[in-house]
Design a protein around this motif. Structure first.
Motif, mmCIF file in Angstrom:
data_model
loop_
_atom_site.group_PDB
_atom_site.id
_atom_site.type_symbol
_atom_site.label_atom_id
_atom_site.label_comp_id
_atom_site.label_asym_id
_atom_site.label_seq_id
_atom_site.Cartn_x
_atom_site.Cartn_y
_atom_site.Cartn_z
ATOM 1 N N HIS A 34 -25.772 -25.610 -9.960
ATOM 2 C CA HIS A 34 -26.400 -25.696 -8.827
ATOM 3 C C HIS A 34 -27.756 -26.268 -9.013
ATOM 4 C CE1 HIS A 34 -27.613 -21.998 -11.001
ATOM 5 N NE2 HIS A 34 -29.156 -22.330 -10.565
ATOM 6 N N PRO A 93 -24.295 -25.797 -4.914
ATOM 7 C CA PRO A 93 -25.427 -24.977 -4.135
ATOM 8 C C PRO A 93 -26.770 -25.417 -4.792
ATOM 9 C CG PRO A 93 -23.633 -23.412 -5.084
ATOM 10 C CD PRO A 93 -23.585 -24.644 -5.705
ATOM 11 N N ARG A 113 -31.042 -25.097 6.214
ATOM 12 C CA ARG A 113 -29.621 -24.678 6.447
ATOM 13 C C ARG A 113 -29.377 -25.177 7.939
ATOM 14 N NH1 ARG A 113 -30.609 -19.106 4.845
ATOM 15 N NH2 ARG A 113 -29.584 -18.831 2.690
ATOM 16 N N GLU A 147 -24.644 -24.644 0.668
ATOM 17 C CA GLU A 147 -24.714 -23.361 0.563
ATOM 18 C C GLU A 147 -26.201 -23.264 -0.344
ATOM 19 O OE1 GLU A 147 -22.937 -20.160 -2.809
ATOM 20 O OE2 GLU A 147 -21.795 -22.078 -2.160
ATOM 21 N N SER A 164 -29.311 -20.249 -1.444
ATOM 22 C CA SER A 164 -29.663 -18.970 -1.844
ATOM 23 C C SER A 164 -31.325 -19.106 -2.192
ATOM 24 C CB SER A 164 -28.705 -18.263 -3.080
ATOM 25 O OG SER A 164 -29.075 -19.185 -4.075
#
Length: 292
Positions: free
Chosen positions: A4, A32, A71, A78, A80
């Motif tokens: 990531h 991600p 987003r 993806e 987080s």
């Protein structure tokens, strides 16, 4: 362990620009994106002067808002978030160890707050052996005057040292150029000792030394040309200060890539003068890649 891209946020325009850059990089790598904030980031206009609970709530809201915005802009990505505990450089270096690369906002060393933000970035670079990319906000002194659309600027620029092995640096630079489908400019700057810098000595040096230096640069790059055959490479080895040549070459670049040698000592990590100068004077995003 999943790959990531990690980006550090502190609420500043620079970290917002870094988050945008990191999101596009994560899409290029098809991995991600992780947004992080360290609890003890230096207080600024963007970070409230308040107790720990208020600062934690503020950090959580910052991360949530940034994630939601990204987003919406990049729905296939993806994303987080993670709030880190402790001093930023230490926390970010631990986080970077799990990532393909770490992305931070940068204001160089201009002004008091610029020094604070710059010191976090510089300390983090010295504390990790993972690549770190520093991104300036559009419109700030020394930065872009506007946001740079992907592909607008002239490829990737990498500073090469023909006297030392720098395989991780070249692998990173060629890989970035290949992912973007852009040209790679490899630059090596060299000069004569001060006592030999009159006009006639420079002219003689250019005649006698330049061909050999150019051949050495070509030799160093040859394995990476074979590994990344799709990358068009332009080699430059002019006489001049390496940092100045790199900053000039990267004036229209998507990314500038510089190396720092890994030096373990009781005094801590050392960031070379060339990398230091490029970080603080280059308008393009700057990737610092550690190598032996």
């Amino acid at each position: 362990m999943p790959h990531h891209v990690t980006v550090g946020l502190d609420g500043s325009p620079e970290s917002s620009a870094a988050a945008e850059w990191a999101a596009r990089e994560a899409l290029l790598r098809e991995v991600p994106l992780r947004l992080v904030h360290a609890d003890e980031w230096p207080v600024s206009a963007a970070i409230p002067v308040a107790g720990p609970d208020v600062r934690r709530r503020w950090a959580d809201e910052l991360l949530a808002a940034a994630a939601e915005e990204l987003r919406q802009e990049y729905p296939s990505l993806e994303i987080s978030t993670r709030r880190l505990s402790g001093r930023p450089a230490a926390a970010l270096s631990i986080e970077a160890a799990e990532a393909d690369l770490l992305v931070l906002g940068s204001r160089g060393l201009s002004g008091v707050m610029g020094f604070l933000l710059g010191s976090v970035g510089m300390e983090t670079i010295g504390a990790t052996e993972r690549p770190v990319v520093l991104v300036r906000a559009p419109g700030q002194p020394g930065g872009r005057t506007e946001a740079a659309p992907e592909g607008r600027f002239g490829g990737v620029v990498v500073g090469v040292d023909i006297h030392h092995s720098c395989d991780p640096l070249l692998d990173f630079a060629f890989d970035e150029a290949a992912r973007r489908g852009v040209r790679l400019r490899a630059v090596y700057g060299w000069s004569l000792p001060p006592f030999a810098r009159d006009a006639s000595a420079l002219a003689a040096a250019e005649r006698e030394m330049s061909p050999d230096i150019a051949r050495r640069l070509t030799h160093i790059l040859a394995p990476w040309r074979q590994k990344f055959p799709s990358v068009e490479v332009v080699e430059r080895s002019p006489i001049g200060a390496p940092s100045q040549l790199l900053v000039h070459a990267a004036a229209d670049a998507e990314l500038a890539v510089v190396g720092r040698r890994i030096r373990r000592s009781p005094l801590g990590a050392h960031i070379g003068s060339v990398a230091h100068a490029v970080i603080h004077h280059c308008a393009a995003p700057v990737a610092v890649v550690a190598h032996d």
